[in-house]
Structure formats: C-alpha cells, structure tokens
Design a protein around this motif. Structure first.
Motif, short mmCIF file in Angstrom:
data_model
loop_
_atom_site.label_atom_id
_atom_site.label_comp_id
_atom_site.label_asym_id
_atom_site.label_seq_id
_atom_site.Cartn_x
_atom_site.Cartn_y
_atom_site.Cartn_z
N GLU A 172 0.67 -1.30 0.00
CA GLU A 172 0.03 0.01 0.01
C GLU A 172 0.82 1.39 -0.07
O GLU A 172 1.91 1.43 0.66
CB GLU A 172 -0.94 0.07 1.19
N VAL A 173 0.41 2.19 -0.62
CA VAL A 173 1.07 3.48 -0.66
C VAL A 173 0.16 4.65 -0.62
O VAL A 173 -1.09 4.48 -1.07
CB VAL A 173 2.11 3.67 -1.82
N SER A 174 0.44 5.54 0.08
CA SER A 174 -0.63 6.75 0.52
C SER A 174 0.38 8.14 0.15
O SER A 174 1.32 8.35 0.82
CB SER A 174 -0.68 6.78 1.67
N LEU A 175 -0.35 8.82 -0.82
CA LEU A 175 0.33 10.16 -0.90
C LEU A 175 -0.38 11.40 -0.26
O LEU A 175 -1.74 11.49 -0.45
CB LEU A 175 0.57 10.65 -2.41
N HIS A 176 0.04 11.93 0.52
CA HIS A 176 -0.85 12.98 1.41
C HIS A 176 -0.39 14.44 0.96
O HIS A 176 0.65 14.90 1.33
CB HIS A 176 -0.55 12.71 2.83
N PHE A 177 -1.42 15.25 0.31
CA PHE A 177 -1.00 16.54 -0.17
C PHE A 177 -2.06 17.30 0.76
O PHE A 177 -2.70 16.86 1.61
CB PHE A 177 -1.48 16.60 -1.36
N ILE A 194 -3.99 10.36 -1.65
CA ILE A 194 -4.31 9.18 -2.70
C ILE A 194 -3.97 8.07 -2.22
O ILE A 194 -2.63 7.83 -1.57
CB ILE A 194 -3.39 9.50 -4.04
N ALA A 197 -2.95 19.80 -6.08
CA ALA A 197 -3.49 19.12 -4.85
C ALA A 197 -2.66 19.73 -3.58
O ALA A 197 -3.15 19.26 -2.48
CB ALA A 197 -3.17 17.59 -4.93
N GLY A 198 -2.36 20.78 -3.90
CA GLY A 198 -1.59 21.50 -2.75
C GLY A 198 -0.17 20.93 -2.23
O GLY A 198 0.37 19.95 -2.76
N PRO A 199 0.44 21.33 -1.04
CA PRO A 199 1.76 20.76 -0.89
C PRO A 199 1.87 19.33 -0.56
O PRO A 199 1.01 18.85 0.10
CB PRO A 199 2.16 21.91 0.35
N LEU A 200 3.04 18.82 -0.84
CA LEU A 200 3.14 17.47 -0.32
C LEU A 200 3.55 17.33 1.28
O LEU A 200 4.43 17.99 1.67
CB LEU A 200 4.26 16.68 -0.99
N SER A 201 2.50 16.71 1.85
CA SER A 201 2.94 16.74 3.35
C SER A 201 3.94 15.39 3.56
O SER A 201 4.96 15.56 4.02
CB SER A 201 1.52 16.08 4.02
N TYR A 202 3.49 14.20 2.93
CA TYR A 202 4.42 13.05 3.28
C TYR A 202 4.00 11.91 2.37
O TYR A 202 2.64 11.85 1.85
CB TYR A 202 4.55 12.53 4.70
N VAL A 203 4.78 10.98 2.22
CA VAL A 203 4.35 9.63 1.34
C VAL A 203 4.51 8.48 2.40
O VAL A 203 5.28 8.47 3.18
CB VAL A 203 5.35 9.55 0.25
N ALA A 204 3.28 7.97 2.46
CA ALA A 204 3.45 6.53 3.36
C ALA A 204 3.30 5.29 2.59
O ALA A 204 2.89 5.14 1.72
CB ALA A 204 2.41 6.58 4.22
N GLY A 205 3.94 4.34 3.11
CA GLY A 205 3.77 2.93 2.62
C GLY A 205 3.82 1.96 3.45
O GLY A 205 3.98 2.06 4.68
N GLN A 206 3.54 0.73 2.92
CA GLN A 206 3.37 -0.49 4.00
C GLN A 206 3.80 -1.78 3.32
O GLN A 206 3.15 -2.02 2.19
CB GLN A 206 1.88 -0.52 4.58
#
Lengths: 108, 355
Positions: A70-75, A80, B305-314
């Motif tokens: 899983e990957v999640s992009l937080h803007f 997403i 979509a605005g500034p990037l806060s962070y990218v998460a993965g699992q």
C-alpha cells in the motif's frame, strides 16, 4: 465595437479551476483504467497519470527490495491511497477539507 | 525533575516486552520502563539514559544475552542486571552468575510468581545507587586504602569490579605491591584506584610477598588523584571519531525511544551520501526515497493538490514514511504493528536528526 468585444472577451475568460477527484479507480498492470467511480467530468488523462505514477512507486519499491502493498500520498488538499492488485492497483482519492474528517481504509 | 528509576528490558520478543512493560509499570516505585529489542539499541540507551536495572534475555540473535552481560559488566559495572530467560539449563544460570548478574529468573517462574519477582526487583532498585564499594558504601577505594594503612594493618585487599579482579598487598600499614589487569606495582595501583565501584574483601596477609612499590601510599594516592582529575577534565578536545560515535548513539537512542526501526537521511542527488541508522540496505532504499518524493511532488503539482505533506507505504514488515526536512528527504521505518500518529512521531525523529 467588434474589436472591443474581442479584447474584453479575453479578460472575461474564467480561471481554469479544476475540481479535485473523488472516488475509486482501478488500473491494470499497464496503467490502463479498468473501472472508475470518479466523475466523468474529471479529465481521464489525469486519472491515467495518477495510475501510472502509483504503479511506478510500487515498481520502484519492489526494485529496492521493499515490496509495498500500500502506498499513500498526502497532499494539502488531497489524499491518494493505493493498494497493489496483482501488478495493477486500486486507488482511492479523497479530497481533504477542513470540515470533513479524513476517511480511513481498514488496515491490510 | 523525574527521579523515577529507569529499568531497561532487553528481549527480541515484542510481545514479551509488552507484557513485561505492563507488569513492571505496576511496581510500587513506579519506575520508568525502557525497552529494546536488540543489544545494540540497549547499549545505546544505557549510554544515554541513567538506567538503574537491566533485565536481559539470553537467547537473542547477533549479540546474545551472555555477550551483552559481559559488555555491560565491563562498561557499566554499576548497573544492576537481571537475567530473565526461557532456557531451563543450569549451565546458563551458572554462567550468568559468573558474569556477575544480580538475579537469574526463568520466564515461566516469573509468570507463576510475579509478586515475588516484583519484590526482588524493588529490592534491587532500592539499593544504594551512590558510587562506592559494597561493604563500605559511599567510600572510594582511596578511602579504604587509607583506612587500612592508617590502622597499620597487614592484609591483602582483593577488589572485584565485574569480571576484573585486582589485589593490593598491605604490610604493616605500607602498600608493598599491587596487581591488576596484567599490570603490577605502581601501574597496577593507578588502574585500581580509578575504579569507582566494586566489591572488596580482606584476605590473609602475605608477609613474604615481594615488594614492588617503594613510594609512600600518600604520594601514590596524590598522583592518582591528579591523574583522575586530568582524566575527568580533559584538555584535548574530543576527537571527530568520538563526536561521530556520540551522534550515532544519540540517534540510535532516539530511534529506540520512539519505537522506530530505522531512519534514512537522503541528501539531494550529488550532495553527499545517504546516512542511515537501523538498516543496512541504504543505496536502493535511498534511491526509492528520492524517486517517491519526486513522483509525489510532480503529481501534486499536476493535480493542483497542494503541498506534499508526506508519502506513506506499507509492506509486510514495516510502515514507511517519506518526509522532507530542510534539503533532505527522510525515510522512517516503523514496525508494521506501530500505531499512533506516525507522521508526527516521524517528524519529531527527523527534526532531532541533526540537532
């Protein structure tokens, strides 16, 4: 008169405001959209860009021996979240607003 | 200021750490419980925190419990140690006691008789923590030697500090010989008096012992005091190596406290090498970190979509977060079961990286 109309019509052009996508998209391993619940008013090309970029993230992670499920992009205004699906992906698009809580997806 | 005693539990079993943490948090003295899942992290914590008691498992990968205890005895002789093991083998018990542990308990016994176990720990925590020699607390070895010499006694002082054993021969109030760490005479004496804690016992005098020390004991003690003073206030600045070591230890300690598995700091391409702590496969992951941030930023701009806060993965073992801080990108790896506000915790770790 016709000349002035042409001039003013340039200034009346509305700003190109693009609504943020909301919904779910599934893409196959080649990045082609298989299903989508995102409004048909939203440009298909942008959905394909999202699909391609997400697949690239998964692919590069596998290359780094970190096979992400899983990957999640937080803007600032969009989240997403994508889950790997046999080489393709299911992608959840959540616009972020100050008033609505961020929806959560059950953990894997 | 928090005056609670600190207990460090070292075990590679995460469930067991949780169980122990819950049990020990209920001790009447309400100690602060620290945990580590490998010896390296435990040593980093002991170096940076005033840990009073170490509870250590024996069977662990890489550095096992016995190796860990040997290191602790040598480097932190004043630290109380308890072995909590699942190995019901008498040999391990005797080897542990030979390494100077204060208590040896089986995990099964501890679960059956947790009240008694808690009382034992309380007792260990309650013992005096001031430096000194067991038997005469709060007295330095210098005081003890002076007392023996002033009373004109004849004896052999056997001093033990963890695995180290030293002997001082005193005859009619005069120091005639010393032996420690392979040295003899004045050199041995200088080493012995630098010890801040340990145990000692008086053995029968050996009047026939060859005399190797000619100086009066007071002169020797004065010289020792001067060299100890110089050692505690070094004139030379710290070497780059020790500063780097301290930085590494501080980062590892911070990582362990927060419960993260690893941190990778990735500078912009061509501006230095990635630095990592807690992971070995640096290059491939660093490449992915840079790439993930690049892709995310590009996509964010394209979508508005605005500034990037962070990218998460699992993945199966970890949750990872890519966060940028200053001109660097950071990848923070957390255990898959980690909960709480991981972005916030990651930012905290990242912010302290270069501090």
């Amino acid at each position: 008169m016709g000349f002035l109309k042409n001039i003013f019509s340039l200034f009346r052009r509305r700003a190109d405001v693009q609504q943020l996508p909301t919904g779910t998209v599934t893409v196959d391993r080649h990045g082609h959209i298989v299903t989508s619940t995102v409004s048909s008013a939203y440009p298909n090309s942008l959905l394909q860009t999202i699909g391609r970029d997400v697949l690239e993230l998964f692919r590069e992670a596998r290359g780094a021996e970190m096979p992400l499920a899983e990957v999640s992009l937080h803007f600032g205004s969009l989240r997403i979240t994508a889950r790997e699906l046999r080489g393709g992906a299911i992608i959840f698009l959540f616009p972020q607003t100050a008033l609505l809580p961020t929806p959560t997806i059950p953990r894997l | 200021m928090d005056k609670r005693q600190k207990i460090l539990i070292l075990d590679d079993d995460a469930d067991w750490l949780t169980l122990c943490r819950e049990l020990l948090s209920d001790l009447p003295s309400a100690p602060e419980i620290l945990t580590a899942n490998n010896a390296k992290r435990a040593l980093a914590l002991i170096e940076t925190e005033p840990v009073r008691l170490l509870i250590c498992d024996l069977k662990m990968p890489r550095i096992d419990g016995l190796q860990m205890l040997a290191i602790v005895r040598r480097r932190f002789p004043e630290l109380r140690t308890v072995v909590l093991s699942g190995l019901e083998d008498e040999e391990y018990r005797s080897r542990s006691y030979a390494l100077g542990v204060d208590l040896f308990w089986l995990k099964t016994e501890m679960q059956r008789n947790s009240k008694l176990f808690s009382e034992c720990l309380e007792s260990l925590l309650g013992r005096q923590s001031e430096p000194g020699f067991r038997g005469i607390q709060s007295k330095s070895l210098m005081d003890i030697i002076q007392m023996e010499c002033l009373s004109r006694s004849s004896t052999v002082l056997r001093i033990t500090r963890g695995p180290l054993i030293a002997k001082l021969w005193i005859q009619d109030g005069e120091l005639i010989d010393a032996e420690a760490e392979g040295a003899r005479g004045e050199a041995a004496f200088q080493r012995i008096v630098a010890w801040k804690s340990g145990t000692f016992e008086n053995l029968p005098a050996e009047p026939d012992r060859e005399r190797t020390i000619q100086k009066p004991v007071n002169a020797l003690l004065l010289e020792s005091a001067q060299s100890l003073d110089e050692a505690t206030n070094p004139v030379e600045p710290d070497s780059i190596e020790s500063a780097s070591h301290r930085k590494h230890i501080r980062r590892l300690s911070q990582l362990t406290r927060e419960g993260a598995d690893y941190v990778l700091a990735v500078p912009p391409a061509g501006q230095g090498e990635p630095e990592s702590i807690g992971t070995q496969s640096v290059d491939a992951i660093a490449r992915w970190t840079r790439r993930a941030e690049e892709i995310a930023r590009r996509l964010g701009e394209r979508l508005g979509a605005g500034p990037l806060s962070y990218v998460a993965g699992q993945d199966l073992e970890h949750q990872v977060l890519v966060i940028s801080h200053g001109d660097k990108s950071f990848l923070v790896g957390w255990p898959a079961e980690a909960s709480g506000n991981l972005p916030e915790k990651s930012r905290k770790l990242v912010a302290s990286w270069d501090s």
